[in-house]
Design a protein around this motif. Sequence first.
Motif, PDB file in Angstrom:
ATOM      1  N   GLN A 133      10.189  -2.475   3.520  1.00 23.22           N
ATOM      2  CA  GLN A 133       9.745  -2.138   4.546  1.00 23.22           C
ATOM      3  C   GLN A 133       9.268  -0.652   4.357  1.00 23.22           C
ATOM      4  O   GLN A 133       8.106  -0.062   4.694  1.00 23.22           O
ATOM      5  CB  GLN A 133      10.694  -2.189   5.804  1.00 23.22           C
ATOM      6  N   THR A 134       9.928   0.295   3.991  1.00 23.62           N
ATOM      7  CA  THR A 134       9.394   1.578   3.799  1.00 23.62           C
ATOM      8  C   THR A 134       8.594   1.713   2.799  1.00 23.62           C
ATOM      9  O   THR A 134       7.600   2.348   2.797  1.00 23.62           O
ATOM     10  CB  THR A 134      10.934   2.281   3.042  1.00 23.62           C
ATOM     11  N   HIS A 135       8.410   0.927   1.600  1.00 22.30           N
ATOM     12  CA  HIS A 135       7.309   1.092   0.615  1.00 22.30           C
ATOM     13  C   HIS A 135       6.018   0.527   1.343  1.00 22.30           C
ATOM     14  O   HIS A 135       4.995   1.298   1.181  1.00 22.30           O
ATOM     15  CB  HIS A 135       7.618  -0.130  -0.425  1.00 22.30           C
ATOM     16  N   VAL A 136       6.210  -0.633   2.143  1.00 18.42           N
ATOM     17  CA  VAL A 136       5.014  -1.099   2.774  1.00 18.42           C
ATOM     18  C   VAL A 136       4.290   0.084   3.716  1.00 18.42           C
ATOM     19  O   VAL A 136       3.246   0.379   3.825  1.00 18.42           O
ATOM     20  CB  VAL A 136       4.864  -2.315   3.267  1.00 18.42           C
ATOM     21  N   ASP A 137       5.256   0.590   4.450  1.00 23.28           N
ATOM     22  CA  ASP A 137       4.844   1.875   5.374  1.00 23.28           C
ATOM     23  C   ASP A 137       3.883   2.891   4.541  1.00 23.28           C
ATOM     24  O   ASP A 137       3.044   3.552   5.070  1.00 23.28           O
ATOM     25  CB  ASP A 137       6.082   2.525   6.098  1.00 23.28           C
ATOM     26  N   GLU A 138       4.537   3.151   3.451  1.00 14.94           N
ATOM     27  CA  GLU A 138       3.620   4.286   2.621  1.00 14.94           C
ATOM     28  C   GLU A 138       2.382   3.720   2.227  1.00 14.94           C
ATOM     29  O   GLU A 138       1.298   4.458   2.123  1.00 14.94           O
ATOM     30  CB  GLU A 138       4.687   4.385   1.322  1.00 14.94           C
ATOM     31  N   LEU A 139       2.354   2.314   1.752  1.00 18.08           N
ATOM     32  CA  LEU A 139       0.962   1.714   1.396  1.00 18.08           C
ATOM     33  C   LEU A 139      -0.027   1.848   2.676  1.00 18.08           C
ATOM     34  O   LEU A 139      -1.138   2.180   2.221  1.00 18.08           O
ATOM     35  CB  LEU A 139       1.352   0.438   1.110  1.00 18.08           C
ATOM     36  N   ILE A 140       0.368   1.391   3.965  1.00 18.20           N
ATOM     37  CA  ILE A 140      -0.230   1.609   4.892  1.00 18.20           C
ATOM     38  C   ILE A 140      -0.655   2.882   5.433  1.00 18.20           C
ATOM     39  O   ILE A 140      -2.113   3.144   5.652  1.00 18.20           O
ATOM     40  CB  ILE A 140       0.333   1.016   6.044  1.00 18.20           C
TER      41      ILE A 140
END
Length: 324
Positions: free
Chosen positions: A293-300
């Motif tokens: 979830q944290t990684h995807v937040d950064e990608l978004i």
Amino acid sequence: MFEREELLRYYETMVKIRKFEMEAKRAREAEEILGNVHLYVGEEAVATGVCACLTPQDYIESTHRGHGHTIAKGADIRPMMAELYGKITGCCKGKGGSQHVADFSVGMLGANGIVGGGFGLAVGAALAARFQNSDAISVVFFGDGASNRGTFHESANMAAAWHLPVIFVCENNGIACSTIHATGGQQAVLGLSKRAVGYDMESYVVNGNDFFAVKAAMERLVKRARNGEGNRCGFLECQTHRALAHNVNDAQEVYRDPAAAWAKFVADDPIRNYERRCLAEGWLKQEDFGAVQTHVDELIQDAKQFAIESPYPDPEELYTDIYD
């Protein structure tokens, strides 16, 4: 048995779709992006489960609700977000917008603003693969409403008659725009997979909110499409739920209770279902989900900044990419 990295990859895909859509919703409501935006929230397991069985050489054809399919097929979310913003760095140079996202580099032939507009394109892609002596297969996503269009029946008949490797994936969320199909009256057959019988297709009905059920059925259809003899077509009916309105500006309270629709989604959220299954089987741990979830937040956030900072097309771009 699934490998840990494989499970994390599928989870990341579903989370990426969800967070991309929620960011697109925010941006549309803030009028940072213009035009219709149709969100895929609640149907993430379908796109992810189907595309998990495909190769980069395989083709998919999408609907007006196409962001999830595009992400699941492997497209980069930076040019996707830029496309929604109408920027030159978009995957279609800002000319397609939300309803016409495409990325040929991963076999995503395009979202389609015409209901039922993807059927013929998917059949054409499969026919092209045959002429190219390729083992690529073609998949077309469509909703329960589109299954009533003549283009479905014409394309299904041609694909079956010519033994083309086409898989028809119906995302049956029981509602076509503002028409509640689950109550009947709009179509003679509520069990849409029954229509496959008329074209001698292998078919399955699955819980579209269960990634593992979608993937298992799709694997069987892909095997037949790629290596089978005779009619290689397939039909997969994924019974799912549209969590949000038809599009961001749709007045869904006219035809359904938005709170009740959201509660139904929360009770059968495909991402939560995936987490529960992985925890119950001991495949993944709770901290694994948090890290993703944290990684995807950064990608978004990166995709958002890329889109905002990218330039708009020059006026001369209006005359490029035109076919005489």
